[in-house]
Design a protein around this motif. Structure first.
Motif, PDB file in Angstrom:
ATOM      1  N   LEU A  28       6.091  49.238  44.619  1.00  0.00           N
ATOM      2  CA  LEU A  28       7.437  48.367  45.292  1.00  0.00           C
ATOM      3  C   LEU A  28       6.568  47.909  46.631  1.00  0.00           C
ATOM      4  O   LEU A  28       6.383  48.676  47.354  1.00  0.00           O
ATOM      5  N   ASP A  31      10.577  44.870  47.350  1.00  0.00           N
ATOM      6  CA  ASP A  31      11.707  44.926  46.352  1.00  0.00           C
ATOM      7  C   ASP A  31      12.801  45.571  46.928  1.00  0.00           C
ATOM      8  O   ASP A  31      12.879  46.390  47.772  1.00  0.00           O
ATOM      9  N   ARG A  51      16.805  48.450  50.355  1.00  0.00           N
ATOM     10  CA  ARG A  51      15.397  47.928  50.464  1.00  0.00           C
ATOM     11  C   ARG A  51      14.425  48.859  50.524  1.00  0.00           C
ATOM     12  O   ARG A  51      14.394  49.875  51.292  1.00  0.00           O
ATOM     13  N   TRP A  52      13.268  48.710  49.802  1.00  0.00           N
ATOM     14  CA  TRP A  52      12.148  49.479  49.570  1.00  0.00           C
ATOM     15  C   TRP A  52      11.592  49.799  50.787  1.00  0.00           C
ATOM     16  O   TRP A  52      11.386  50.964  51.499  1.00  0.00           O
ATOM     17  N   VAL A  97      15.745  46.447  39.635  1.00  0.00           N
ATOM     18  CA  VAL A  97      14.591  46.170  40.577  1.00  0.00           C
ATOM     19  C   VAL A  97      14.597  44.796  40.636  1.00  0.00           C
ATOM     20  O   VAL A  97      14.708  43.998  39.714  1.00  0.00           O
ATOM     21  N   SER A  99      14.252  41.011  43.765  1.00  0.00           N
ATOM     22  CA  SER A  99      13.550  40.739  44.982  1.00  0.00           C
ATOM     23  C   SER A  99      14.645  40.095  46.006  1.00  0.00           C
ATOM     24  O   SER A  99      14.314  39.774  47.216  1.00  0.00           O
ATOM     25  N   TYR A 108      18.875  40.715  39.563  1.00  0.00           N
ATOM     26  CA  TYR A 108      17.849  41.630  39.268  1.00  0.00           C
ATOM     27  C   TYR A 108      17.130  41.465  37.971  1.00  0.00           C
ATOM     28  O   TYR A 108      17.735  41.184  36.936  1.00  0.00           O
TER      29      TYR A 108
END
Length: 121
Positions: A28, A31, A51-52, A97, A99, A108
């Motif tokens: 990630l 992502d 948010r990663w 997952v 963006s 997603y």
């Protein structure tokens, strides 16, 4: 092919706790990882997202104060800690997952198979 996997679902009494774990299945970067749930006969609904990279996170009003979403960089997982569970929290919980920082499930691209959560009242 990205394989998103959830784990940690199960059955619990009202007021109990469960911890769901999402393994995104791919590295990630920017992502967004979201948790959604769907009860029988109902629309899929947003639960939480994070948010990663960075600290941005969002929880649905219905779970604020009871659920928490967090990241484990070492394990590369996203966790959903659920406390004070209610019967209305019963559903299949999905990790996804995408963006976009979006509460709409249509934003997603990658989804897990889901993990069931049953809360007995």
């Amino acid at each position: 092919q990205v394989q998103v996997k959830e784990s940690g679902g199960g059955s619990v009494q009202a007021g109990g706790s469960l911890r769901l774990v999402c393994a995104p299945g791919r590295p990630l970067s920017s992502d967004i990882v979201g948790w959604f749930r769907q009860a029988p006969g109902k629309e899929r609904e947003f639960v939480a997202l994070i948010r990663w990279r960075g600290g941005s996170a969002l929880l649905a009003d219905s779970v604020k104060g009871r659920f928490a979403i967090s990241k484990d960089y070492a394990e590369r997982t996203i966790n959903l800690q659920m406390s004070n569970l209610k019967a209305e929290d019963s559903a299949v919980y999905y990790c996804a997952v995408g963006s976009q920082y979006d509460t709409n499930h249509r934003a997603y691209s990658y989804w897990g198979q889901g993990t069931p959560v049953t809360v007995a009242s």
